[in-house]
Write an enzyme that holds these catalytic residues in place. Structure first.
Site, PDB file in Angstrom:
ATOM      1  CE  LYS A   8      -1.546   4.257   2.609  1.00 14.28           C
ATOM      2  NZ  LYS A   8      -1.590   3.045   3.457  1.00 14.28           N
ATOM      3  CB  SER A  37      -0.967   0.006   1.193  1.00 13.51           C
ATOM      4  OG  SER A  37      -2.064  -0.844   0.937  1.00 13.51           O
ATOM      5  CB  SER A  66      -4.392   1.653   3.768  1.00 11.35           C
ATOM      6  OG  SER A  66      -3.529   1.206   2.745  1.00 11.35           O
ATOM      7  CE  LYS A  91      -4.616   1.705  -0.805  1.00  3.69           C
ATOM      8  NZ  LYS A  91      -3.989   0.480  -0.306  1.00  3.69           N
TER       9      LYS A  91
END
Length: 421
Positions: free
Chosen positions: A216, A54, A114, A57
């Site tokens: 993140k 992720s 997420s 992203k």
């Protein structure tokens, strides 16, 4: 052979090469850079290809911010949820086909939760389809100098072609903070209020590390537990990337050590080259980080080995503040316990070519046998007397382990130098 069988065969072949190859044996990858200068403060296997999960992203949101700045999108615009977006697996916001969501709420869902479904909604609006958006992401990555990166989707869900590296993700994170400082707050939010629910940010570094203010998390069986974190202390901002932790708690704990180490080295002015200049021609496939007996789901189908050769914990040497805390704790312990917590490095030699350093490291691995599972091997690029050299080292050993290493290596006729931490 059908497409699925062919994919499985290639994945298993990649996993076998990783187990056998020297440079692919890195158990994790990490980098810390100074966000303002772009210079490297610390790195371990930062150019090793990895599944970003992720962390993908961050690029999805970077391109969303770019569209907003260009006037192609507004925060208050309403986006429609397609059947494809609604079918995305967890983690997700739970969007349904035909439902609508604002651009700002979709951004918040991606940065705090997420949410795969929200990422696809943004991708389809910007690219027409997720696959077309992924192609746009790859072109954007190449234009930014992210030479180890390619994208197949907007979320980071498992795909053998979805690759990046710690170096590339540091470049991307620095660009996001530099290019869109007015929107960086979306990565700093500790919670997201949506339809009467207050959803906490999954990135616990925001609460566990006092100076952290973003970015993140990411996880798949292939990638392990990944994390990008940015922290500011005394007017200095660092960006850390850690790929391949074996648990969520481990990634936050070791990122704290990584940032502590980064701040300590930056205070001493111990900067390396600009991150954009760190290049590597090693195109080894990404490691599959969690073995099938340690990860639920279709781990074996995705190429995981059945053993647990990469299950030993990551140990990143903590910075000054962490070492002071250790000293306070060690006052109540015996001298023997103190020695067990020392950090020693074993130097294996310097080489004029990186390929020779990689070979040296591989040969040392064979000579050490089971002892090679201890500590952290890596190759460091150094300059001495104007010459560029590649130094092979084995870090994070205690004194007993370091002496045992040298004893084994010297018995095989190999060079070995002990350096106390």
């Amino acid at each position: 052979m059908n497409v699925a069988q062919n994919l499985k065969t290639r994945l298993f072949a990649g996993a076998f090469l990783l187990l056998m190859g020297g440079s692919a044996s890195a158990r994790y990858a990490a980098i810390v850079i100074d966000a303002d200068s772009g210079r490297i403060v610390h790195e371990v296997e930062a150019t090793q290809r990895w599944y970003p999960a992720s962390l993908t992203k961050v690029m999805t949101i970077y391109m969303t911010f770019a569209a907003i700045e260009a006037g192609r999108l507004q925060l208050h615009d309403t986006l429609s949820v397609s059947a494809h977006a609604a079918r995305q697996p967890t983690s997700k916001l739970g969007l349904r086909q035909g439902q609508t969501i604002s651009v700002e709420n979709a951004i918040m869902a991606v940065t705090t939760r997420s949410a795969n479904d929200a990422a696809v909604v943004l991708a389809e609006r910007l690219g027409g389809s997720e696959s077309q958006f992924a192609a746009m992401m790859t072109r954007q990555a190449q234009s930014m100098g992210m030479y180890n990166s390619a994208f197949q989707n907007a979320s980071g869900l498992p795909d053998e072609g979805q690759i990046s590296s710690a170096r590339d993700l540091a470049l991307l994170s620095a660009a996001l903070i530099r290019d869109f400082p007015q929107y960086y707050r979306y990565f700093s939010a500790t919670e997201f209020a949506y339809k009467g629910r207050v959803l906490p940010n999954t990135n616990k570094i925001l609460k566990t590390y006092p100076d952290a203010d973003g970015l993140k998390t990411g996880f798949t069986c292939g990638s392990g537990y990944n994390l990008i974190a940015s922290a500011r202390r005394g007017g200095r901002r660092l960006i850390g990337v850690l790929l391949g932790a074996h648990s969520s708690a481990e990634r936050f704990r070791q990122m704290a050590n990584l940032l502590d180490l980064g701040f300590e080295k930056s205070q001493l002015g111990a900067y390396g080259m600009p991150v954009a200049q760190l290049r590597d021609a090693n195109f080894t496939p990404p490691p599959f980080q969690l073995s099938s007996n340690r990860c639920a789901g279709s781990a074996e189908q995705m190429g995981a080995d059945s053993g647990s050769v990469r299950s030993e914990p990551i140990l990143i040497k903590p910075g000054k503040s962490a070492r002071l805390a250790d000293k306070r704790t060690l006052k109540t312990k015996s001298p023997k316990s103190h020695a067990a917590n020392e950090h020693w490095t074993v130097m294996l030699g310097d080489h004029s070519r990186k390929i020779d350093a990689d070979v040296n490291l591989k040969q040392a691995r064979y000579a050490l046998g089971p002892a090679a599972k201890t500590g952290q091997p890596h190759v460091v690029r150094i300059k001495t007397k104007g010459a560029l050299l590649w130094r092979t080292e084995w870090m994070n050993l205690n004194s007993t382990q370091a002496r045992d290493f040298c004893k084994k290596l010297r018995a095989r006729g190999r060079d070995c130098t002990l350096l106390p931490g």
